[in-house]
Write an enzyme that holds these catalytic residues in place. Structure first.
Site, short mmCIF file in Angstrom:
data_model
loop_
_atom_site.label_atom_id
_atom_site.label_comp_id
_atom_site.label_asym_id
_atom_site.label_seq_id
_atom_site.Cartn_x
_atom_site.Cartn_y
_atom_site.Cartn_z
N HIS A 127 -3.26 3.90 -3.63
CA HIS A 127 -2.65 3.07 -2.58
C HIS A 127 -1.24 2.64 -2.94
CE1 HIS A 127 -6.13 3.01 0.03
NE2 HIS A 127 -6.86 2.94 -1.07
N ASP A 162 0.88 -1.18 0.00
CA ASP A 162 0.00 0.00 0.00
C ASP A 162 0.91 1.22 0.00
OD1 ASP A 162 -2.24 1.90 0.75
OD2 ASP A 162 -3.31 -0.01 0.87
N GLU A 213 -10.45 3.71 -4.36
CA GLU A 213 -10.14 5.03 -3.82
C GLU A 213 -9.15 5.84 -4.65
OE1 GLU A 213 -11.20 4.40 0.83
OE2 GLU A 213 -9.19 3.78 0.26
#
Ligand SMILES: *[C@@H]1O[C@H](CO)[C@@H](O)[C@H](O)[C@H]1NC(C)=O
Ligand SMILES: *[C@@H]1O[C@H](CO)[C@@H](O)[C@H](O)[C@H]1NC(C)=O
Ligand SMILES: *[C@@H]1O[C@H](CO)[C@@H](O)[C@H](O)[C@H]1NC(C)=O
Length: 620
Positions: free
Chosen positions: A324, A270, A389
């Site tokens: 990420h 991440d 996201e």
């Protein structure tokens, strides 16, 4: 030696009386020591309590000389009292379970396995695990009288079945228990070795330690026919926000095996850290790992994949992109908005970072990453590409990206950034397909890209499986089902196990508070979320995002809550957590017995006084 003898002689002849006194004292001391040793372990007193099955529950009663011969211990009482066998997850079909046990000798467990030489080591590892589980049943007791019948465990599997563990592996099994005059016999029939493994897991839960007689007992006669309702039964762990040793991951997989969960979804990297060691790009780990020791080497990954296979668990790798991403990419100049502040403008939590889809060399790096992952994870038949996201604000903060988009004749509107994302996804997928040499199913998280009207423009429903993390009631879930997508359900309101702790970017509670109890996990039904499209739900995963957990508190975050998910997915009972509660308490003890630091759910008193704790609803 000679010198010593002479010393002794001299000593005794010099002072005979002292010599005799000392000799006698030594002899007395030795005899005394022998007596103490012999008396040190007198047989322990029997427990004070026995149990009686009354109206489907085990009631605690006094144990004394007048009833000791017929007294029943708690685990034996629970085997037969009430509707449910204390097996977790509950088998889909219990054909018969006669209410009697037979005592067995721990040292007399014998396996009869099919003659399949090429996979002998796999069978041995599965058998050893069973033996260790039986060992664990007596480890913390007052001792074992190792007497009784031998236990013969006979396996049969389809000779032409596949020994690889895949997403469509047949996991059914049938377990039959019977006995002869000197043997207890357990026959496990399955299509594959992995089904047989599940059968062995069930058998181990039908063997109990009787603390009144201090012996192991197994259900004497019975038949269970079992198969899972959902194929995909997983746990996700994020090993980027915090690092977890391979040893702790193995403990996670041990516990998964106990409850027949079969997918370890490994969110390995991440923006926070990049612990994955890649030969092609050592800089990613060098700059990305928290410390040189907090890494996953190819060897440790292969070892873990093999360890999981023995336990019927597939390791599903995720490489989350284009968002990420951050730490580790410092030397590559392929990211946008890395660690940009104030982070709230560019991402959902610090540090921000997204891959820059406009950099040509990026796709070569991705191909290298996919190639190594595909190899270390033993050619998985499903891959997770993340995709959650993505922040428009991040990409739009890069002059390089803006210029590239404008040069293509695009604008800088929301839909243009979705187009950029689609461009990234197509190119990344092409590289993954090149590595795998076949078109594997790809999993992606729900995001803007998976919403109408974008989703079917950018994500082919015959390739992509969507993993839902929004609430189960979100209408976007119905949109995806209507469009024909296959789904994996991880609705955060019931399956994000990191919810409900203190905040870490502010005070108060963390974003998805409150804490989710096992009851909510148990009652979260993927078939209800599916509405009219039940066949499109492949299964479900509980997720543990690791901002506020590392290996030291790993066990208690997952367990026993993840067991609630396991039963929901394996047998999908029509009943609620209430009916499962007393079994859950017994099951939690089983996890602890096997070295899992599972959280206590209630005072132990509630376990010993079945159903005396829950509030009885008025009128119920
Ligand atoms: C033994 O226990 C039973 C209850 O299980 C009780 O009724 C009985 O009085 C007890 N006998 C003695 C001698 O304490
Ligand atoms: C055994 O497996 C083979 C290959 O998967 C299959 O074709 C066959 O039907 C199976 N046999 C039985 C008895 O299920
Ligand atoms: C991107 O930034 C430009 C200014 O540089 C702005 O005009 C545009 O509205 C922004 N796009 C989005 C989707 O926010």
């Amino acid at each position: 030696m000679i010198l010593q003898k002479e010393n002794m002689k001299r000593f005794c002849s010099a002072d005979k009386i002292t010599c005799y006194i000392i000799t006698v004292l030594i002899i007395i001391t030795i005899i005394g020591a022998v007596i103490i040793i012999l008396n040190a372990t007198p047989p322990p007193d029997p427990p004070a309590w026995r149990y009686e099955c009354q109206q489907n529950r085990c009631v605690k009663m006094e144990l004394n000389q007048s009833n000791i011969d017929t007294a029943i211990s708690l685990p034996v009482c629970r085997l037969f009292c009430g509707e449910n066998v204390p097996v977790w997850p509950k088998p889909t079909e219990t054909i018969r379970l006669d209410p009697s046990t037979v005592r067995i000798k721990k040292s007399g467990i014998n396996f009869r396995r099919p003659s399949t030489r090429s996979v002998d080591s796999l069978w041995s590892a599965i058998e050893n695990r069973f033996t260790n589980q039986i060992e664990a049943k007596v480890a913390h007791t007052t001792g074992l009288k190792d007497e009784g019948k031998n236990l013969i465990i006979k396996f049969s599997v389809n000779e032409s079945s596949n020994y690889n563990l895949e997403s469509y592996t047949d996991e059914r099994y049938k377990l039959s228990l019977s006995q002869t005059s000197n043997e207890a016999i357990a026959e496990i029939k399955a299509e594959t070795i992995y089904g047989a493994r599940h059968g062995l897991e069930t058998l181990s839960q039908l063997i109990v330690y009787d603390d009144i007689r201090r012996e192991l007992q197994v259900v004497a006669e019975g038949e269970i026919s079992d198969s899972p309702v959902y194929k995909h039964r997983g746990l996700l762990l994020d090993t980027s926000r915090n690092y977890f040793s391979v040893e702790s991951l193995k403990r996670l997989i041990d516990a998964m095996a106990i409850v027949k969960l079969n997918v370890f979804h490994w969110h390995i990297t991440d923006s926070h850290s990049f612990p994955l060691v890649l030969k092609s790009h050592p800089d990613l780990t060098k700059y990305g790992a928290y410390t040189p020791k907090k890494v996953y080497t190819p060897e440790s990954i292969r070892d873990l994949v093999q360890y999981a296979r023995v336990r019927g668990v597939r390791v599903l790798p995720e490489f989350d992109a284009p968002a990420h991403v951050g730490e580790g990419w410092q030397k590559k100049d392929m990211t946008a908005c890395f660690n940009k502040q104030p982070w709230q403008d560019y991402c959902v939590e610090p540090p921000c970072g997204q891959l820059d889809p406009t950099v040509d060399g990026l796709y070569d790096v991705l191909e290298d990453i996919y190639r190594e992952m595909y190899d270390y994870f033993d050619s998985p038949d499903i891959f997770h590409m993340g995709g959650d996201e993505v922040s428009t604000g991040c990409w739009n903060s890069s002059e390089r990206i803006q210029k590239w988009m404008l040069a293509k004749g695009w604008k800088l509107e929301e839909k243009d950034f979705i187009e950029l994302w689609g461009y990234f996804q197509d190119n990344a997928l092409e590289r993954f397909d090149k590595v795998a040499g076949r078109k594997l199913p790809i999993i992606m998280w729900t995001s803007h890209l998976t919403e109408k009207p974008f989703v079917d423009k950018y994500l082919d429903k015959s390739r992509y499986i969507i993993q839902i993390w929004t609430t189960g009631a979100d209408p976007k879930v119905q949109d995806l089902l209507e469009l024909g997508y296959k789904l994996i359900v991880s609705n955060y309101d019931a399956l994000y196990l990191d919810c409900g702790f203190g905040g870490w970017v502010n005070d108060g509670n963390n974003w998805c508070s409150p804490f989710i109890g096992w009851q909510k996990v148990y009652d979260n039904r993927p078939d209800k979320i599916a509405g009219q499209y039940p066949s499109q739900i492949l299964g479900s995963e509980a997720a543990l995002w690791a901002e506020q957990v590392d290996e030291y508190t790993l066990d208690s975050r997952f367990w026993p809550r993840a067991s609630a998910l396991a039963e929901r997915l394996w047998s999908n009972p029509d009943t609620t957590w209430r009916e499962a509660e007393s079994r859950m308490l017994m099951h939690r003890e089983r996890l602890v017995e096997n070295g899992i630091g599972a959280e206590a759910l209630q005072p132990e008193w509630c376990l010993q006084n079945e159903n005396d704790c829950p509030i009885i609803k008025s009128g119920a």
